[in-house]
Write an enzyme that holds these catalytic residues in place. Structure first.
Site, short mmCIF file in Angstrom:
data_model
loop_
_atom_site.label_atom_id
_atom_site.label_comp_id
_atom_site.label_asym_id
_atom_site.label_seq_id
_atom_site.Cartn_x
_atom_site.Cartn_y
_atom_site.Cartn_z
N GLN A 181 35.38 -61.41 14.64
CA GLN A 181 36.64 -61.71 15.41
C GLN A 181 36.68 -63.18 16.25
O GLN A 181 37.38 -63.83 16.18
CB GLN A 181 37.17 -60.69 16.05
CG GLN A 181 38.53 -60.77 16.86
CD GLN A 181 38.97 -59.34 17.60
OE1 GLN A 181 39.53 -58.48 17.23
NE2 GLN A 181 38.82 -59.75 18.89
N GLU A 223 44.00 -66.96 19.36
CA GLU A 223 43.56 -67.22 21.01
C GLU A 223 43.20 -68.87 20.91
O GLU A 223 42.47 -69.17 21.92
CB GLU A 223 42.39 -66.52 21.27
CG GLU A 223 42.75 -64.98 21.40
CD GLU A 223 41.66 -64.16 21.88
OE1 GLU A 223 40.93 -64.48 22.58
OE2 GLU A 223 41.74 -62.85 21.52
N ASP A 260 32.13 -61.63 19.30
CA ASP A 260 32.79 -60.16 19.42
C ASP A 260 33.12 -59.84 18.02
O ASP A 260 33.68 -60.38 17.17
CB ASP A 260 34.25 -60.61 20.08
CG ASP A 260 34.96 -58.90 20.24
OD1 ASP A 260 34.41 -57.85 19.66
OD2 ASP A 260 36.15 -58.87 20.66
N GLU A 303 29.71 -58.20 21.44
CA GLU A 303 30.66 -57.26 21.81
C GLU A 303 31.06 -56.39 20.31
O GLU A 303 31.07 -56.75 19.51
CB GLU A 303 31.89 -58.16 22.40
CG GLU A 303 33.12 -56.92 22.67
CD GLU A 303 34.24 -58.17 23.18
OE1 GLU A 303 34.10 -59.06 23.74
OE2 GLU A 303 35.43 -57.64 23.32
N ASP A 330 33.96 -52.80 24.25
CA ASP A 330 35.20 -53.07 24.36
C ASP A 330 36.09 -51.91 23.94
O ASP A 330 36.59 -50.98 24.68
CB ASP A 330 35.75 -54.48 23.73
CG ASP A 330 37.30 -54.93 23.82
OD1 ASP A 330 38.15 -54.10 24.46
OD2 ASP A 330 37.80 -55.59 23.01
N LYS A 355 39.88 -54.72 30.71
CA LYS A 355 41.07 -55.27 30.34
C LYS A 355 42.05 -54.43 31.06
O LYS A 355 42.16 -53.05 30.69
CB LYS A 355 41.23 -55.17 28.83
CG LYS A 355 40.36 -56.09 27.96
CD LYS A 355 40.62 -55.64 26.65
CE LYS A 355 40.18 -56.88 25.46
NZ LYS A 355 40.25 -56.28 24.31
N ARG A 384 43.95 -60.64 26.66
CA ARG A 384 44.10 -60.00 25.26
C ARG A 384 44.65 -61.17 24.09
O ARG A 384 44.61 -62.37 24.74
CB ARG A 384 45.25 -59.00 25.34
CG ARG A 384 44.94 -57.91 26.17
CD ARG A 384 43.94 -57.16 26.12
NE ARG A 384 43.56 -56.60 24.81
CZ ARG A 384 43.57 -55.27 24.50
NH1 ARG A 384 43.97 -54.33 25.25
NH2 ARG A 384 43.29 -55.00 22.98
N SER A 385 44.57 -60.87 23.00
CA SER A 385 44.87 -62.02 21.85
C SER A 385 46.36 -62.27 22.24
O SER A 385 46.86 -63.37 21.98
CB SER A 385 44.58 -61.46 20.68
OG SER A 385 45.06 -60.17 20.46
N LYS A 406 36.81 -63.75 30.08
CA LYS A 406 37.06 -64.02 28.73
C LYS A 406 38.55 -64.06 28.44
O LYS A 406 39.21 -63.10 28.78
CB LYS A 406 36.41 -63.07 27.83
CG LYS A 406 36.76 -63.14 26.22
CD LYS A 406 36.07 -61.96 25.57
CE LYS A 406 36.80 -61.56 24.23
NZ LYS A 406 36.29 -60.59 23.70
C1 2PG Z 1 39.21 -58.43 22.13
C2 2PG Z 1 40.36 -59.07 22.29
C3 2PG Z 1 40.48 -60.37 22.99
P1 2PG Z 1 42.62 -58.14 21.34
O1 2PG Z 1 38.88 -57.64 21.05
O2 2PG Z 1 38.13 -58.37 22.87
O3 2PG Z 1 39.61 -61.26 22.04
O4 2PG Z 1 41.32 -59.10 21.37
O5 2PG Z 1 43.27 -58.59 22.56
O6 2PG Z 1 43.29 -58.36 20.04
O7 2PG Z 1 42.01 -56.78 21.36
MG MG Z 2 36.75 -57.28 21.80
#
Ligand code: 2PG
Ligand code: MG
Length: 438
Positions: A181, A223, A260, A303, A330, A355, A384-385, A406
């Site tokens: 990702q 992102e 990640d 990650e 995560d 987060k 977040r994305s 991040k």
């Molecule tokens: C992640 C986040 C940020 P998302 O997986 O770490 O890159 O993505 O907010 O879509 O979960």
């Molecule tokens: Mg992640």
């Protein structure tokens, strides 16, 4: 008498006099929740909820309206919850008691993960509350949040978190062109945040040029990182290593790579499907493949190497490379203190992504961070994305003394809003700026 009246006034300055919810828009063109909290002392706090695309199943619930309008993604119910039950519960409370405010919110919703109120409603209010207190006292949010023991090293210097910055996007953020990702760089050798961003901007340019020359440049991912037409995951790693060198920087010593994998998106039950490469791996094969990359490329961090339900895979990966690189949970840990404790006990990660919207309140997010630090695990505060101009995570990362931060790439305003805020914080420190956490 006069003294006690003054004292009372002082005591009431952080009393909440207003809470309101508003419907705003995020970086993917989807509605999101904004909360505004006002105190008797005239402090005003505002925060917007972010939203993930690759979410862990244990996250606080992102409450959406459903139905056909806007793909079912509207947030009128979550906004109404801020303007109704949450507001009624918080008016008159002392905003400076963040734990008390968050407990009052929690008491309204007995479900796991705020499925009635919406974690998007609760996190916006919780964050707005902390901004309101900081504003009441006329201090920056990071200063309001900081615990001086965490922050100060020698000579009361304040250290800033090391950024992880996206260069290529893949997975759920780029229509799964590749399975990984996020391919990020970590400017480990930079001496300041400003220098770190300069380096990364050079790498971003070099990577774009490399793609352009080979006809692989398709656009940008969610992102802000490049969204290239790579055929394999490994090609992305090669390209990133070349981009670091083309920018005149030295892999390993100056700049490392962070990945990640977000493996929950392409596997579960110990089976992993690499789409473009048309292969299916079991946990052992995936762990071996990633460990092989750690040997070959300047990787400093990985990650979610395996899916959120693959506890054994996390433990095995951490055993294999955890003494050399960050192994981050995560989706696996979802900013949850109990899960962090379990991961510490079983050594199935050595770093925790923090987060706030996964937790639903600032107090719960802080508990996850404290659990990590108590167990000698590192932390990375993350956006977040789906994001907005909100810069709360920049302040949390400094105030809470996380190892890293991040927020996506070095492009797009919802990302640069955070990086620019980090620069403002660094500049405001002047002589107190202690460089980056290494
Ligand atoms: C992640 C986040 C940020 P998302 O997986 O770490 O890159 O993505 O907010 O879509 O979960
Ligand atoms: Mg992640």
């Amino acid at each position: 008498m006069a003294r006690s009246i003054r004292f009372e006034k002082q005591m009431n300055k952080t009393e909440i006099t207003s809470v309101s919810g508003h419907r705003r828009w995020d970086s993917r063109g989807r509605p999101t929740v904004e909360a505004v909290v006002i105190t008797r002392g005239g402090g005003k706090g505002r925060a917007l909820a972010p939203a993930g695309a690759s979410t862990g199943s244990g996250e606080a619930v992102d409450l959406r309206d459903g139905g056909s309008t806007l793909d079912g993604l509207d947030v009128t119910r979550a906004v109404a919850n801020v303007n109704g039950r949450i507001r009624d519960a918080l008016i008159g409370l002392d905003a400076s008691d963040q734990a008390g405010i968050d407990a009052a919110i929690e008491s309204l919703d007995p479900t796991q993960g705020f499925s009635e109120l919406g974690g998007n409603a609760t996190v916006a209010v919780s964050l707005a509350n902390s901004w309101a207190v900081a504003d009441t006292h006329r201090v920056d949010l990071w200063e309001h949040l900081h615990d001086s023991d965490d922050l100060t090293s020698q000579q009361s210097k304040v250290m800033l978190p090391m950024p992880e910055i996206q260069i290529f996007g893949g997975g759920a953020h780029a229509h799964r062109r590749i399975d990984i990702q996020d391919l990020m760089v970590v400017p480990v050798g930079a001496s300041s945040f400003a220098e770190a961003l300069d380096w990364v901007a050079e790498i971003y340019i070099a990577a774009g040029r490399w793609l352009e020359d080979r006809g692989l440049r398709m656009g940008v991912a969610d992102e802000g990182g490049w969204w290239p037409a790579f055929d394999t995951n490994q090609q992305a790693l090669e390209a990133l290593t070349v981009a670091i060198e083309s920018a005149g920087l030295t892999p390993v010593d100056q700049v490392g790579i962070a990945l990640d994998i977000a493996a929950t998106q392409f596997g579960s039950g110990g089976r992993y499907r690499l789409g473009r490469e048309d292969r299916t791996l079991d946990t052992g094969e995936l762990v071996d493949m990633l460990a092989g990359w750690v040997d070959r490329y300047p990787i400093v961090s990985i990650e979610d190497p395996v899916a959120e339900d693959d506890h054994e895979g996390m433990a095995s990966f951490t055993r294999t490379v955890g003494d050399r690189i960050q192994v981050i949970g995560d989706d696996y840990l979802v900013t949850d203190a109990a899960r962090v404790e379990r991961a510490a006990a079983t050594m199935s990660a050595n770093t925790v992504l923090i987060k706030p919207n996964q937790a639903g309140t600032l107090t719960r997010a802080r508990a996850a961070l404290d659990a990590a630090h108590r167990n000698d695990m590192q932390t990375i505060v993350s956006a977040r994305s789906g994001e907005t101009e909100d810069v709360s995570v920049a302040h949390l990362s400094v105030g809470w003394a996380s190892k890293g931060v991040k927020v996506g790439s070095i492009t797009r305003s919802e990302r640069t809003a955070k990086w620019n805020e980090m620069l403002r914080i660094e500049e405001s420190l002047g002589e107190r700026a202690g460089g980056l956490r290494k």
